[in-house]
Structures are given as C-alpha cells and as structure tokens.
Design a protein around this motif. Structure first.
Motif, PDB file in Angstrom:
ATOM      1  N   LYS A 217      -6.351 -20.894  19.670  1.00 43.16           N
ATOM      2  CA  LYS A 217      -5.256 -21.364  20.234  1.00 43.16           C
ATOM      3  C   LYS A 217      -4.406 -22.268  19.844  1.00 43.16           C
ATOM      4  O   LYS A 217      -3.267 -22.410  19.910  1.00 43.16           O
ATOM      5  CB  LYS A 217      -5.632 -21.573  21.997  1.00 43.16           C
ATOM      6  CG  LYS A 217      -6.216 -20.315  22.723  1.00 43.16           C
ATOM      7  CD  LYS A 217      -5.120 -19.327  22.755  1.00 43.16           C
ATOM      8  CE  LYS A 217      -5.452 -17.942  23.419  1.00 43.16           C
ATOM      9  NZ  LYS A 217      -4.348 -16.949  23.308  1.00 43.16           N
ATOM     10  N   ALA A 218      -4.961 -23.579  19.162  1.00 42.34           N
ATOM     11  CA  ALA A 218      -4.209 -24.462  18.747  1.00 42.34           C
ATOM     12  C   ALA A 218      -3.567 -24.008  17.341  1.00 42.34           C
ATOM     13  O   ALA A 218      -2.489 -24.538  17.102  1.00 42.34           O
ATOM     14  CB  ALA A 218      -5.131 -25.365  18.000  1.00 42.34           C
ATOM     15  N   TYR A 219      -4.061 -22.859  16.871  1.00 41.86           N
ATOM     16  CA  TYR A 219      -3.141 -22.516  15.566  1.00 41.86           C
ATOM     17  C   TYR A 219      -2.216 -21.277  16.117  1.00 41.86           C
ATOM     18  O   TYR A 219      -1.066 -21.579  15.629  1.00 41.86           O
ATOM     19  CB  TYR A 219      -4.124 -21.568  14.603  1.00 41.86           C
ATOM     20  CG  TYR A 219      -3.586 -21.181  13.655  1.00 41.86           C
ATOM     21  CD1 TYR A 219      -3.201 -21.912  12.356  1.00 41.86           C
ATOM     22  CD2 TYR A 219      -3.169 -19.921  13.437  1.00 41.86           C
ATOM     23  CE1 TYR A 219      -2.533 -21.241  11.129  1.00 41.86           C
ATOM     24  CE2 TYR A 219      -2.351 -19.095  12.270  1.00 41.86           C
ATOM     25  CZ  TYR A 219      -2.078 -20.109  11.356  1.00 41.86           C
ATOM     26  OH  TYR A 219      -1.449 -19.361  10.300  1.00 41.86           O
ATOM     27  N   ASN A 220      -2.622 -20.602  17.232  1.00 44.72           N
ATOM     28  CA  ASN A 220      -1.370 -19.801  17.549  1.00 44.72           C
ATOM     29  C   ASN A 220      -1.933 -19.193  18.936  1.00 44.72           C
ATOM     30  O   ASN A 220      -2.817 -18.512  19.238  1.00 44.72           O
ATOM     31  CB  ASN A 220      -1.408 -18.396  16.773  1.00 44.72           C
ATOM     32  CG  ASN A 220      -0.202 -17.490  17.066  1.00 44.72           C
ATOM     33  OD1 ASN A 220       0.254 -17.354  18.068  1.00 44.72           O
ATOM     34  ND2 ASN A 220       0.368 -16.813  16.054  1.00 44.72           N
ATOM     35  N   LYS A 221      -1.311 -19.789  20.064  1.00 46.21           N
ATOM     36  CA  LYS A 221      -1.624 -19.434  21.337  1.00 46.21           C
ATOM     37  C   LYS A 221      -1.328 -17.782  21.710  1.00 46.21           C
ATOM     38  O   LYS A 221      -1.791 -17.505  23.045  1.00 46.21           O
ATOM     39  CB  LYS A 221      -0.972 -20.427  22.459  1.00 46.21           C
ATOM     40  CG  LYS A 221       0.525 -20.340  22.457  1.00 46.21           C
ATOM     41  CD  LYS A 221       1.023 -21.446  23.338  1.00 46.21           C
ATOM     42  CE  LYS A 221       2.409 -21.408  23.493  1.00 46.21           C
ATOM     43  NZ  LYS A 221       2.842 -22.423  24.316  1.00 46.21           N
ATOM     44  N   GLU A 222      -0.493 -17.274  20.973  1.00 53.88           N
ATOM     45  CA  GLU A 222       0.082 -16.015  21.305  1.00 53.88           C
ATOM     46  C   GLU A 222      -1.066 -14.925  20.813  1.00 53.88           C
ATOM     47  O   GLU A 222      -1.190 -13.792  21.417  1.00 53.88           O
ATOM     48  CB  GLU A 222       1.417 -15.749  20.869  1.00 53.88           C
ATOM     49  CG  GLU A 222       2.306 -16.543  21.215  1.00 53.88           C
ATOM     50  CD  GLU A 222       2.608 -16.589  23.085  1.00 53.88           C
ATOM     51  OE1 GLU A 222       2.500 -15.518  23.455  1.00 53.88           O
ATOM     52  OE2 GLU A 222       2.834 -17.691  23.180  1.00 53.88           O
ATOM     53  N   LEU A 265      -4.857 -12.219   6.704  1.00 57.30           N
ATOM     54  CA  LEU A 265      -5.362 -13.437   6.878  1.00 57.30           C
ATOM     55  C   LEU A 265      -5.090 -14.367   5.857  1.00 57.30           C
ATOM     56  O   LEU A 265      -5.007 -13.937   4.740  1.00 57.30           O
ATOM     57  CB  LEU A 265      -6.603 -13.785   7.275  1.00 57.30           C
ATOM     58  CG  LEU A 265      -7.530 -13.253   8.565  1.00 57.30           C
ATOM     59  CD1 LEU A 265      -9.045 -13.264   8.596  1.00 57.30           C
ATOM     60  CD2 LEU A 265      -6.565 -13.557   9.840  1.00 57.30           C
ATOM     61  N   ASN A 266      -4.247 -15.631   6.202  1.00 55.91           N
ATOM     62  CA  ASN A 266      -3.701 -16.523   5.116  1.00 55.91           C
ATOM     63  C   ASN A 266      -4.966 -17.604   5.103  1.00 55.91           C
ATOM     64  O   ASN A 266      -6.345 -17.331   5.635  1.00 55.91           O
ATOM     65  CB  ASN A 266      -2.522 -17.120   5.556  1.00 55.91           C
ATOM     66  CG  ASN A 266      -2.617 -18.009   6.893  1.00 55.91           C
ATOM     67  OD1 ASN A 266      -3.624 -18.710   7.082  1.00 55.91           O
ATOM     68  ND2 ASN A 266      -1.490 -17.954   7.687  1.00 55.91           N
ATOM     69  N   GLU A 267      -4.965 -18.491   4.112  1.00 60.88           N
ATOM     70  CA  GLU A 267      -6.042 -19.389   3.797  1.00 60.88           C
ATOM     71  C   GLU A 267      -6.446 -20.102   4.825  1.00 60.88           C
ATOM     72  O   GLU A 267      -7.706 -20.475   5.120  1.00 60.88           O
ATOM     73  CB  GLU A 267      -5.890 -20.179   2.550  1.00 60.88           C
ATOM     74  CG  GLU A 267      -5.678 -19.283   1.127  1.00 60.88           C
ATOM     75  CD  GLU A 267      -7.152 -18.505   1.200  1.00 60.88           C
ATOM     76  OE1 GLU A 267      -7.920 -18.938   1.283  1.00 60.88           O
ATOM     77  OE2 GLU A 267      -6.931 -17.291   1.055  1.00 60.88           O
ATOM     78  N   GLU A 268      -5.393 -20.668   5.710  1.00 65.21           N
ATOM     79  CA  GLU A 268      -5.920 -21.573   6.768  1.00 65.21           C
ATOM     80  C   GLU A 268      -6.522 -20.669   8.135  1.00 65.21           C
ATOM     81  O   GLU A 268      -7.258 -21.348   8.391  1.00 65.21           O
ATOM     82  CB  GLU A 268      -4.615 -22.186   7.446  1.00 65.21           C
ATOM     83  CG  GLU A 268      -4.601 -23.082   8.144  1.00 65.21           C
ATOM     84  CD  GLU A 268      -3.389 -23.760   9.004  1.00 65.21           C
ATOM     85  OE1 GLU A 268      -3.405 -24.553   9.757  1.00 65.21           O
ATOM     86  OE2 GLU A 268      -2.266 -23.325   8.578  1.00 65.21           O
ATOM     87  N   GLU A 269      -6.152 -19.341   8.369  1.00 65.10           N
ATOM     88  CA  GLU A 269      -6.655 -18.611   9.109  1.00 65.10           C
ATOM     89  C   GLU A 269      -7.970 -18.351   8.682  1.00 65.10           C
ATOM     90  O   GLU A 269      -9.105 -18.327   9.579  1.00 65.10           O
ATOM     91  CB  GLU A 269      -5.746 -17.283   9.205  1.00 65.10           C
ATOM     92  CG  GLU A 269      -4.488 -17.507  10.219  1.00 65.10           C
ATOM     93  CD  GLU A 269      -3.723 -16.235  10.215  1.00 65.10           C
ATOM     94  OE1 GLU A 269      -3.127 -16.189  11.065  1.00 65.10           O
ATOM     95  OE2 GLU A 269      -3.654 -15.460   8.999  1.00 65.10           O
ATOM     96  N   LYS A 270      -8.351 -18.193   7.521  1.00 60.79           N
ATOM     97  CA  LYS A 270      -9.655 -17.837   6.935  1.00 60.79           C
ATOM     98  C   LYS A 270     -10.639 -18.987   7.251  1.00 60.79           C
ATOM     99  O   LYS A 270     -11.868 -19.055   7.660  1.00 60.79           O
ATOM    100  CB  LYS A 270      -9.682 -17.749   5.488  1.00 60.79           C
ATOM    101  CG  LYS A 270      -8.997 -16.148   5.282  1.00 60.79           C
ATOM    102  CD  LYS A 270      -8.818 -15.822   3.667  1.00 60.79           C
ATOM    103  CE  LYS A 270      -8.219 -14.653   3.415  1.00 60.79           C
ATOM    104  NZ  LYS A 270      -8.344 -14.386   1.861  1.00 60.79           N
ATOM    105  N   GLU A 271     -10.317 -20.394   6.941  1.00 62.51           N
ATOM    106  CA  GLU A 271     -10.857 -21.643   7.219  1.00 62.51           C
ATOM    107  C   GLU A 271     -11.030 -21.678   8.894  1.00 62.51           C
ATOM    108  O   GLU A 271     -12.195 -22.234   9.050  1.00 62.51           O
ATOM    109  CB  GLU A 271     -10.077 -22.745   7.084  1.00 62.51           C
ATOM    110  CG  GLU A 271     -10.166 -22.954   5.476  1.00 62.51           C
ATOM    111  CD  GLU A 271     -11.279 -23.139   4.806  1.00 62.51           C
ATOM    112  OE1 GLU A 271     -12.122 -23.761   5.285  1.00 62.51           O
ATOM    113  OE2 GLU A 271     -11.501 -22.279   3.586  1.00 62.51           O
ATOM    114  N   ILE A 272     -10.357 -21.275   9.453  1.00 62.65           N
ATOM    115  CA  ILE A 272     -10.453 -21.223  11.206  1.00 62.65           C
ATOM    116  C   ILE A 272     -11.710 -20.485  11.597  1.00 62.65           C
ATOM    117  O   ILE A 272     -12.510 -20.717  12.322  1.00 62.65           O
ATOM    118  CB  ILE A 272      -9.217 -21.040  11.823  1.00 62.65           C
ATOM    119  CG1 ILE A 272      -8.126 -22.034  11.677  1.00 62.65           C
ATOM    120  CG2 ILE A 272      -9.412 -20.862  13.417  1.00 62.65           C
ATOM    121  CD1 ILE A 272      -6.819 -21.696  12.503  1.00 62.65           C
TER     122      ILE A 272
END
Length: 369
Positions: A217-222, A265-272
């Motif tokens: 949710k911190a990355y994208n609450k939607e 997925l982008n790199e930040e999303e993969k890290e999450i």
C-alpha cells in the motif's frame, strides 16, 4: 492475446460448501465482462466442480458467443484413465459437455510420476498427437505438479508437446516441494511457452500478512494484493497466459482492470516482492532452509526438507493449494514422515538446530490421517 485466463476450478457458488451449486447467472455476467474487455481464454477440466465446470462454461460462453470469440482449454483426466480406450471416451464426453467440435488448447492433466508413467504405457501421447492431426485440438500440452527433473525428462522425450502449465507464484518460487523456479527454467530451456496456474496460491496471496500489506500500500494504495501476484508471473519471459480462478464478479473486474493494459513489474516493484517473501517466510512454522544436511544419513530416506516445505505451505494457506497431493508426491520412493525411527542423525547435522523428529510428527499428523 491478453495474458489473463479465466480459470474454471473456483467458480462462484450459491452454497459455499457445495461445489456443485455453481452460480450460473454470475458466471454468465463474469464471462460477458471478460470477453467485452478483450479477454478470450477460458480454462476448465473434467473433474472441476465435481464435473460441472465444463457445462458452466458451455452455458456462459459456448452457447452465447460465436466460436471465434473465445479460446477454450480442457484437460484429459489422466488419473482416471485405466485403459487406452478411455482416452477417446473421455475426450468425446468433454466435447459434448462443452458443446464444441474442438479445443483450442488441450492438456494431459496433472502429469506427475504416476500419471506420466500411465500416459506412456496407455498411449496418451500418441492420442494427443492424433487429436492435433485431426484438428480436434489446436495446441497440445500438459499440466504439471512435480519435480523439475521429471519435467525435463517429459519435455526431452516428448518435444511434440507445445506448451506446459505450471504452478508459479512468488512464494513458491524457491519452494523445494513445488519447485516453481526450477520448473520454469526447464520450460525455458526447452523453449516451451508457459501457462501459469495458482499465481495467487489458491487465494492465499490475496491476503498477505499485515507487514506485507503495508509495503504494497505504501507503493500504490490502489493496487490489490492479488494484482502483485498475477503481475509477478505475467512479467516472466515466456509466460503466455496466467490463469486466475475468479469466484466473484469483483475479483474479475479487478483482474481485468490491470491486465487490460498489462505493465510488467519494474525494478522497485520486484524489490518489494522480495521483501514480502521474506515477511511471509518469517511466519513459517518450521524454519528449514533446505540445506539438505539432514537427508544424507537418514536410514529411512525421509525427504525432510520437502516435507517441511509442504507443511509450511499448509500452515500458512490451509488446504487452498492441495498440500496433501504435494506431500504424497514427496513420498514416492522415500520414507514417510511417520516412518522416522528417532535416531536423530538428522538433528546432529541441522545448522538451524530444528527438533526434526518432533516436527516430523506434526507433518505425519497433518498428512497421514
């Protein structure tokens, strides 16, 4: 072809505990929205909903849309084939149940060690090639829940299989019992397109632990939690389709919304995702790292890390992902958890200092009832 497929194993029900009580009106509504959003792939199988899933898709899709408007996948129930003649009988029954003259994708269902041996013995692969030659199956392949080594053997011996359906998701990626990554890599080695099943692990990844929810949710609450799981596998090279067993119109609306214009997925999303995997693994019942040190000296040849992997999945997600089936697969040619003689050779080698003999009793209690 858009990458989201409508799985027919968990259709909406009128009575929660009755798999035969399919909510046909809601299935029809879901199929309409699915097709109207540009999606075409429907997946069913002979035993789903105790034999009623195929008919539900007939009513929702086949009877209401022109044949070119959808792709239909079905599966030969290899576990119910006991003589060569059964292949023809089951296939003709499936054509009738679905109301079609051919399947776009047709699979040998659930090829594990036992079903593969049976399919070889009874001519299952020859039957599949015959269907392809006659135009009754446009594409032939198989679904698979077993070890990567066996998958490699099947694809080596049967290059005529055009695709493989695998259980892939981010929590099973490094699982010793499921072997998602290893199986995916075998499929890539053989250059076979992959259809993904269980991307949300039977719904388990739609409700991750609270700490994981906070990260998402911190990355994208939607974005829904399920969307992270589906996009994870849809982002893998060679994945042609991701099946989702959607059991409500709201689930279907959510999935079609972000998969209509799919973005990997982008790199930040993969890290999450990697952090979420760590969070989920922190809550596992048995902290086994699959180092295999415990296996070598076991006099009963008990596949301890694999059993612990299955038990951990069961502890987190319950019966959602057929843990008893996975337990049974690990025991082929090996000792069962209940066969432990408590010599404790395993415990002397365990770097995590796990009380293995006690944990094996938990495993036996869960799966050898």
């Amino acid at each position: 072809m858009k990458k989201l497929g409508f799985g027919g194993m968990r259709l909406p029900r009128l009575v929660e505990n009755d798999p035969k009580s399919i909510d046909q009106a809601q299935v029809n509504e879901m199929a309409d929205h699915f097709i109207n959003q540009g999606f075409t792939y429907f997946d069913t199988a002979y035993p789903y909903h105790q034999g009623l899933s195929e008919g539900a898709f007939k009513k929702a899709v086949v009877d209401r849309y022109p044949r070119e408007a959808f792709l239909l996948a079905d599966k030969m129930p290899t576990f119910s084939v006991f003589k060569t003649e059964d292949y023809e009988r089951f296939f003709n029954e499936q054509l009738e149940r679905c109301g079609v003259e051919y399947f776009d994708y047709y699979l040998l269902h659930n090829l594990g060690e036992k079903n593969y041996a049976s399919s070889v013995k009874l001519g299952g692969f020859e039957f599949m090639k015959k269907l392809k030659e006659e135009g009754k199956a446009k594409h032939i392949g198989f679904s698979f829940h077993d070890k990567a080594e066996l998958l490699d053997e099947i694809l080596t011996k049967h290059p005529e299989m055009e695709f493989v359906q695998l259980q892939l998701n981010y929590i099973d990626w490094e699982s010793e019992s499921i072997q998602s990554r290893k199986c995916y890599e075998v499929a890539r080695k053989h250059n076979k397109p992959v259809i993904v099943m269980e991307p949300i692990k039977g719904g388990g990844l739609a409700n991750p632990p609270e700490k994981a929810q906070e990260l998402f949710k911190a990355y994208n609450k939607e974005m829904s939690y399920a969307s992270w799981a589906i996009r994870y596998v849809a982002s893998l090279e060679g994945v042609m389709m991701v099946l989702s067993g959607m059991n409500s119109f709201n689930q279907l609306k959510d999935n079609t919304a972000y998969m209509s214009d799919f973005k990997p997925l982008n790199e930040e999303e993969k890290e999450i995702i990697l952090k979420v995997v760590d969070i989920i693994n922190e809550s596992i019942a048995i902290p086994c790292t699959n180092c295999q040190y415990c296996v070598d000296d076991c006099p009963k040849k008990i596949n301890i890390p694999a059993y612990f992997s299955v038990y951990n999945s069961y502890h987190l997600y319950g019966d959602r992902n057929f843990p008893a089936m996975h337990y049974d697969r690990q025991s082929h040619g090996r000792g069962k958890a209940s066969e432990c003689i408590e010599c404790k050779a395993c415990e002397r080698h365990c770097p995590q200092h796990i009380l293995i003999t006690e944990k094996l009793k938990l495993v036996a209690g869960a799966f050898e009832k």
